[in-house]
Design an enzyme around this catalytic site. Sequence first.
Site, PDB file in Angstrom:
ATOM      1  N   ASP A   1       0.789  -1.393   0.066  1.00  0.00           N
ATOM      2  CA  ASP A   1      -0.067   0.040  -0.058  1.00  0.00           C
ATOM      3  C   ASP A   1       0.947   1.188   0.072  1.00  0.00           C
ATOM      4  O   ASP A   1       2.286   1.077   0.305  1.00  0.00           O
ATOM      5  CB  ASP A   1      -1.176  -0.141   1.328  1.00  0.00           C
ATOM      6  CG  ASP A   1      -2.133   0.963   1.029  1.00  0.00           C
ATOM      7  OD1 ASP A   1      -2.330   1.612   0.104  1.00  0.00           O
ATOM      8  OD2 ASP A   1      -2.943   0.650   2.015  1.00  0.00           O
TER       9      ASP A   1
ATOM     10  N   ASP B   1     -10.561   1.880  -3.437  1.00  0.00           N
ATOM     11  CA  ASP B   1     -10.914   1.625  -2.215  1.00  0.00           C
ATOM     12  C   ASP B   1     -12.542   2.151  -2.060  1.00  0.00           C
ATOM     13  O   ASP B   1     -13.157   1.424  -1.068  1.00  0.00           O
ATOM     14  CB  ASP B   1     -10.508   2.930  -1.144  1.00  0.00           C
ATOM     15  CG  ASP B   1      -9.155   2.486  -0.398  1.00  0.00           C
ATOM     16  OD1 ASP B   1      -8.851   1.611  -0.541  1.00  0.00           O
ATOM     17  OD2 ASP B   1      -8.596   3.407   0.232  1.00  0.00           O
TER      18      ASP B   1
END
Length: 740
Positions: free
Chosen positions: A471, A541
């Site tokens: 990430d 997301d």
Amino acid sequence: MAIEWDGSARQLHLQNGQVSYVLRVLEDGSLGLLHFGAPLAAGRSYRHLGRSGFAGFSNRLDDPIALDYPTAGGGDYRMPALVIQQADGTSVLALRYVSHRIVPGKAGIAGLPSTYVESADEATSVEIRLADAPSGVEVQLTYTIFRDQPIIARQARVRNGGSTRVRLTTAMSASLDLPDSDWLLLQLSGAWARERHVTNRRLAPGRQSTASLRGASGHEHDPSLILRRPATTETAGEAYAFSLVYSGNFLAEAEVGPFATTRVRLGINPEGFGWVLEPGEAFNTPEAVLAYSAHGLARLSAAYHALYRERLARGSWRDRPRPILINNWEGTYFDFDEAKLVEIATVARDLGIELFVLDDGWFGARDDDTTSLGDWMVDRRKLPNGIDCLARRITDLGLGFGLWIEPEMVSQQSRLFAEHPDWAIGVAGRPRTESRQQLVLDLSRPEIVDHLFTVLSEVLVSAPISYVKWDMNRNITEPASLGLPPDRQGEFFHRYILGVYDLYARLTAAFPEILFESCAGGGGRFDPGLLAYAPQAWTSDDTDAIERLRIQWGASLLYPLSSMGAHVSAVPNHQTGRRTPLATRAAVAFFGVFGYELDATNLSAVERAEVAEQVAFYKAHRDLLQRGSFVRLRSPFEDDGNETAWMVVSEDRRQAIVGFYRTLNRPNPGVNRLRLRDLDPARAYRVTPWPAGTGTVERDNAAVRGGDELAEIGLFLDVDRHETAGQGDYWAQLFVLEAE
Ligand code: DGJ
């Protein structure tokens, strides 16, 4: 496929029957572009398509000249590809042809990701050497034509062949001139949680661009530029695409000149960029991948899908079926312990899921996003028996075990920051801008990359880990590096990305069996550069099925389904609050690398049965859904966007799955038939709706129907007004097609 050199016309013709790229050394030695686009016959001179040389741009004497790697200061007032500040402070450059070399295959670019070949007959390349005599600057432009795709890959290498240092301030990967400006600029733009929305605008005189200055390609714009004729559709009309294999600051720009020509340039964003070249030193630009289609956007996408899936992605996971995963992020956020995770994994295993991914919060003392990034040691308060024990318990269940990391970051509350406060990016004497309570490590410094490689390797060998989610949750501010002298600070952003690539290259080489998925708060660095290391990326997301229609549609312009992570999450959705049916969530997420993002222990018995059936469905069709050719049918960006449809077709055209999605149910609708594409007109297909049980959709479509009929007449979506009315809003229906 060939590259021809015609010595009398001084012409190079790259052609493969699908695309032609014709360059000519003009009389003054500069490199002109005669044609890029539809395939032209080999063995002919196209010299008449261009001017013989350049005599200034202020008065039009002839057709405006088309150049291929223009420089500044010589009277071509359009935007340059290369600007170099020389020892005397000036930036005038006039590159002239020196030589060229045609070579089979395709070479890599040191330190940078690029497309590749597996055998020399897949592509041919030409390296063209140009030089500016007064400064000694040398440029090598490399062009590759692939055998099977309407694609040209380009790259530039700039070398200081002079005796004094020079400073690059603009070094684009590609620049070229097209003969008219009747184009729409199609860009993939948005923001966090709504990445890659399709936007079209008409080219107008002057410059129009998308760009990033964030230190990452960004959620805001894909590092690409597509030109389409106003009338171009999915299946008809001309289009060009320019896609940059790069993950940092980029610029994608089109300029319409005074005589209605279009210059396109693509590469590292020149804003803030400056790279010092000492005598003898060289700089490599990232690769630009250019494509042309005379048959609409679908052909462009198909070319990129094949190339990026098979000749940009690499490693042991490139061709392997990707596992169905469950990720605990939206299920638990930071609040979990070993028992909870094993409970989720146990339910997931019972439902047929193959991989459990432990997301953020397993290390340091991280109960929220304020601490511990950089301290890649397990948090024994949550996991008293360590990652190894947890991973073994999960693998003993029969699931793979995956782990989240965010290597590039450091929390101010962390041991790493206490020990190395100077490793965080910032400018001495200035406050650092806060973002998600974390700072970015200076990956332009090799010692920091070395440290990360060591500590992350320790984590990855410590347990049976088969998947890593990498990430990156904030962008760079106060860009500066303690590792660079003042006159080299302009190199910082690019050196940062080189550090990211170096760390990725070393970790993927050291752990070749681990499947890496890239992520940057979702799609904040979803780009071709990272695809070379991580064959899949967390697309967004935003897990809301309706939002995902637009995000996945937009991404599909350039990226294959095998690169798009797509998960089913709980309702109400955490990003939008929307309640969509479980079947709809799966019907959208199936078109990507499928998974779940929820606490499986919260699923009711009915939902568990439904999930088990979804997992079984995906497994049965995984190869088709991950590697089939993706066909866009009805755009969520057109009309009122209420309906979306797409399909995936196997290479042999014997199997297909069609997805139809309706956002709002409207009463008493008109006739609605969905015409399919790319089926074999001569075959008959058995049509099976999924999920079953939608009444007349089944009755009217479930017959065996001809490929010709499905293309010309289509599937019936309008036959069961009453029954689909019962389905309400956010309705999805898949159709599985199998050749008889
Ligand atoms: C952003 C990612 O996109 C999410 O999936 C999750 O991993 C969080 N970061 C964790 O902090």
